[in-house]
Design an enzyme around this catalytic site. Structure first.
Site, PDB file in Angstrom:
ATOM      1  N   CYS A  17       0.814  -1.227   0.000  1.00 39.02           N
ATOM      2  CA  CYS A  17       0.000   0.000   0.000  1.00 39.02           C
ATOM      3  C   CYS A  17       0.845   1.273   0.000  1.00 39.02           C
ATOM      4  O   CYS A  17       0.314   2.363  -0.157  1.00 39.02           O
ATOM      5  CB  CYS A  17      -0.958   0.012   1.187  1.00 39.02           C
ATOM      6  SG  CYS A  17      -2.231  -1.247   1.043  1.00 39.02           S
ATOM      7  N   HIS A  49      -3.572   7.361   2.838  1.00 45.52           N
ATOM      8  CA  HIS A  49      -3.944   6.059   2.262  1.00 45.52           C
ATOM      9  C   HIS A  49      -5.310   5.658   2.801  1.00 45.52           C
ATOM     10  O   HIS A  49      -5.602   5.850   3.987  1.00 45.52           O
ATOM     11  CB  HIS A  49      -2.885   5.020   2.645  1.00 45.52           C
ATOM     12  CG  HIS A  49      -3.244   3.634   2.240  1.00 45.52           C
ATOM     13  ND1 HIS A  49      -3.612   3.307   0.951  1.00 45.52           N
ATOM     14  CD2 HIS A  49      -3.311   2.474   2.952  1.00 45.52           C
ATOM     15  CE1 HIS A  49      -3.882   2.014   0.885  1.00 45.52           C
ATOM     16  NE2 HIS A  49      -3.712   1.487   2.082  1.00 45.52           N
ATOM     17  N   ASN A  95     -10.261   0.080  -0.176  1.00 43.36           N
ATOM     18  CA  ASN A  95      -8.804   0.178  -0.227  1.00 43.36           C
ATOM     19  C   ASN A  95      -8.323  -0.340  -1.590  1.00 43.36           C
ATOM     20  O   ASN A  95      -8.347  -1.543  -1.828  1.00 43.36           O
ATOM     21  CB  ASN A  95      -8.201  -0.641   0.922  1.00 43.36           C
ATOM     22  CG  ASN A  95      -6.681  -0.565   0.963  1.00 43.36           C
ATOM     23  OD1 ASN A  95      -6.052  -0.061   0.046  1.00 43.36           O
ATOM     24  ND2 ASN A  95      -6.101  -1.088   2.037  1.00 43.36           N
TER      25      ASN A  95
HETATM   26  O1  UT7 Z   1      -3.769  -1.075   3.579  1.00 43.50           O
HETATM   27  C1  UT7 Z   1      -3.061  -1.550   4.676  1.00 43.50           C
HETATM   28  C2  UT7 Z   1      -3.534  -2.871   5.068  1.00 43.50           C
HETATM   29  N1  UT7 Z   1      -4.723  -3.054   5.803  1.00 43.50           N
HETATM   30  C3  UT7 Z   1      -5.190  -2.316   6.856  1.00 43.50           C
HETATM   31  O2  UT7 Z   1      -4.705  -1.265   7.189  1.00 43.50           O
HETATM   32  C4  UT7 Z   1      -6.334  -2.898   7.576  1.00 43.50           C
HETATM   33  C5  UT7 Z   1      -6.201  -2.715   9.065  1.00 43.50           C
HETATM   34  N2  UT7 Z   1      -7.225  -3.415   9.816  1.00 43.50           N
HETATM   35  C6  UT7 Z   1      -8.538  -3.040   9.809  1.00 43.50           C
HETATM   36  O3  UT7 Z   1      -8.940  -2.144   9.084  1.00 43.50           O
HETATM   37  C7  UT7 Z   1      -9.456  -3.715  10.776  1.00 43.50           C
HETATM   38  O4  UT7 Z   1      -8.709  -4.498  11.684  1.00 43.50           O
HETATM   39  C8  UT7 Z   1     -10.538  -4.626  10.105  1.00 43.50           C
HETATM   40  C9  UT7 Z   1     -11.534  -3.752   9.372  1.00 43.50           C
HETATM   41  C10 UT7 Z   1      -9.886  -5.624   9.159  1.00 43.50           C
HETATM   42  C11 UT7 Z   1     -11.288  -5.381  11.195  1.00 43.50           C
HETATM   43  O5  UT7 Z   1     -11.852  -4.468  12.135  1.00 43.50           O
HETATM   44  P1  UT7 Z   1     -11.632  -4.690  13.700  1.00 43.50           P
HETATM   45  O6  UT7 Z   1     -12.358  -3.609  14.364  1.00 43.50           O
HETATM   46  O7  UT7 Z   1     -10.157  -4.789  13.943  1.00 43.50           O
HETATM   47  O8  UT7 Z   1     -12.359  -6.050  13.941  1.00 43.50           O
HETATM   48  P2  UT7 Z   1     -11.795  -7.372  14.641  1.00 43.50           P
HETATM   49  O9  UT7 Z   1     -10.907  -8.105  13.697  1.00 43.50           O
HETATM   50  O10 UT7 Z   1     -11.272  -7.003  15.982  1.00 43.50           O
HETATM   51  O11 UT7 Z   1     -13.132  -8.184  14.840  1.00 43.50           O
HETATM   52  C12 UT7 Z   1     -14.172  -7.739  15.735  1.00 43.50           C
HETATM   53  C13 UT7 Z   1     -15.318  -8.710  15.622  1.00 43.50           C
HETATM   54  C14 UT7 Z   1     -14.914 -10.168  15.723  1.00 43.50           C
HETATM   55  O12 UT7 Z   1     -15.960 -10.848  16.368  1.00 43.50           O
HETATM   56  P3  UT7 Z   1     -15.888 -11.187  17.939  1.00 43.50           P
HETATM   57  O13 UT7 Z   1     -14.653 -12.018  18.107  1.00 43.50           O
HETATM   58  O14 UT7 Z   1     -15.803  -9.850  18.626  1.00 43.50           O
HETATM   59  O15 UT7 Z   1     -17.166 -11.911  18.196  1.00 43.50           O
HETATM   60  C15 UT7 Z   1     -14.829 -10.615  14.295  1.00 43.50           C
HETATM   61  O16 UT7 Z   1     -15.032 -11.996  14.141  1.00 43.50           O
HETATM   62  O17 UT7 Z   1     -15.942  -8.572  14.328  1.00 43.50           O
HETATM   63  C16 UT7 Z   1     -15.940  -9.827  13.659  1.00 43.50           C
HETATM   64  N3  UT7 Z   1     -15.734  -9.585  12.238  1.00 43.50           N
HETATM   65  C17 UT7 Z   1     -16.732  -9.267  11.388  1.00 43.50           C
HETATM   66  N4  UT7 Z   1     -18.047  -9.149  11.562  1.00 43.50           N
HETATM   67  C18 UT7 Z   1     -18.796  -8.805  10.492  1.00 43.50           C
HETATM   68  C19 UT7 Z   1     -14.567  -9.558  11.548  1.00 43.50           C
HETATM   69  N5  UT7 Z   1     -14.791  -9.238  10.256  1.00 43.50           N
HETATM   70  C20 UT7 Z   1     -16.115  -9.056  10.136  1.00 43.50           C
HETATM   71  C21 UT7 Z   1     -16.956  -8.715   9.051  1.00 43.50           C
HETATM   72  N6  UT7 Z   1     -18.289  -8.603   9.272  1.00 43.50           N
HETATM   73  N7  UT7 Z   1     -16.476  -8.493   7.822  1.00 43.50           N
END
Ligand code: UT7
Length: 330
Positions: free
Chosen positions: A117, A257, A287
């Site tokens: 990225c 970004h 993204n």
């Molecule tokens: O370009 C550079 C590369 N990428 C990035 O910069 C991405 C950086 N990361 C992020 O943007 C975020 O971490 C994500 C958007 C990928 C995820 O958001 P988060 O707030 O970190 O969520 P999480 O992984 O902590 O998950 C929270 C909850 C989990 O459920 P429990 O364990 O709390 O019950 C996940 O299983 O949300 C769940 N979850 C989802 N639910 C609905 C994870 N993905 C999804 C989804 N839809 N797509």
């Protein structure tokens, strides 16, 4: 005589026609519009489906031709074509070489620049250095990615985030002191365990087994990447401000970004910037990896004024990240 600087003198862009909404993703994985919107800021993204067999070069050529037509330059005048990308058309043969030929840049040399990225941000540094050296007069830098080619549409941790698109900028010499002013670029290879693709490279060439296991798709440990991205993007943006004695009132625009709206907001907060000064289109494109920064410039081109102070910031796989301070030139 004033120092020769490298300025952006034109922009172009292209996004595919097909719009994949959050609602559509609800049919593919267990997710919902409310979750995606509140956690990322994304409402929809573009997916390249125009014709079978079209790769990243298709997007890059469209963006480059848009720029060439708007700026009214002859493609033969271009000295160098760089394609910043994480999804080249194929391994080995340079995507940029094909793009250069297709747009008629017959006098240019061409190569790809790969830093996830941060590819476009790092490409800005490379393009500017060529111009500042006095050796070249027109460097075309394209950021293009067909992220849908490496996304598993059964993996909700990645498929909700990424989209396809391309943007292009032209760097030319400037003697009014406009263009790139300063840069702070970083890398940390220990980050590759958190974001990448397991198979298809030289460590683990593709086999039936790797394909069956889905190892040719992008993976990420979202939470860890998020933590690194939030702190590092804000750190470098703050550092570039301090180093250049820029107060928040001196910054005209943050060009961040587009990975997650929460990362963008945290960076703007650290810089003391109001949201009205933050370029943002993540809601429409998600993204697009190497294309996020030039797509922002294209979308906001009408609002940018000569002399505006732009602070770019990016974070990506590797890890790679950094910030660039640039004065807008037109
Ligand atoms: O370009 C550079 C590369 N990428 C990035 O910069 C991405 C950086 N990361 C992020 O943007 C975020 O971490 C994500 C958007 C990928 C995820 O958001 P988060 O707030 O970190 O969520 P999480 O992984 O902590 O998950 C929270 C909850 C989990 O459920 P429990 O364990 O709390 O019950 C996940 O299983 O949300 C769940 N979850 C989802 N639910 C609905 C994870 N993905 C999804 C989804 N839809 N797509």
């Amino acid at each position: 005589m004033s120092k020769l600087t490298a300025a952006i003198t034109a922009v172009g862009s292209y996004v595919p026609k097909f719009v994949m909404t959050n609602k559509m993703l609800e049919d593919l994985v267990e997710t919902n519009d409310e979750w995606i919107t509140s956690r990322t800021g994304i409402k929809e993204r573009r997916i390249l489906k125009e014709d079978e067999g079209e790769g990243t070069s298709y997007l890059a050529i469209k963006a480059a031709n848009d720029l060439i037509q708007k700026r009214n330059i002859k493609p033969e005048e271009i000295d160098l074509v760089m394609v910043a990308t994480a999804t080249p058309d194929s391994m080995v043969a340079s995507t940029a070489a094909f793009v250069a030929s297709e747009i008629g840049a017959s006098n240019a040399f061409a190569y790809d620049l790969l830093a996830a990225c941060s590819s476009f941000l790092f490409g800005m540094s490379t393009a500017s250095s060529y111009i500042e050296s006095g050796r070249y007069k027109k460097v075309l830098l394209i950021g293009a990615d067909k992220m849908s080619s490496i996304i598993n549409y059964k993996d909700r941790t990645t498929c909700i985030i990424f989209g396809d698109g391309a943007g292009a900028v032209l760097f030319e010499p400037n003697n009014e002191g406009l263009g790139l002013q300063d840069e702070y670029l970083r890398a940390d290879g220990s980050g590759r365990k958190y974001l990448g693709m397991e198979a298809g490279g030289s460590i683990l060439p593709a086999t039936h087994e790797t394909v069956d296991a889905g190892q040719h798709y992008i993976f990420q440990d979202g939470k860890s990447v998020f933590k690194f991205a939030v702190s590092n993007m804000a750190d470098v943006a703050e550092k570039i401000m301090l180093r250049n004695n820029l107060k928040n009132t001196d910054v005209s625009w943050l060009v961040p970004h587009q990975a997650n709206k929460r990362i963008i907001d945290a960076t703007a907060n650290r810089m003391g910037l109001d949201s009205s000064k933050v370029l943002m289109n993540i809601q429409r494109y998600g993204n697009t990896t190497s294309a996020t920064l030039p797509l922002l410039l294209a979308d906001y081109e009408e609002k940018l004024k000569k002399g505006d102070n732009l602070v770019f910031a990016a974070f990506g796989g590797g890890f790679t990240w950094g910030s660039i301070y640039l004065k807008w030139a037109y």
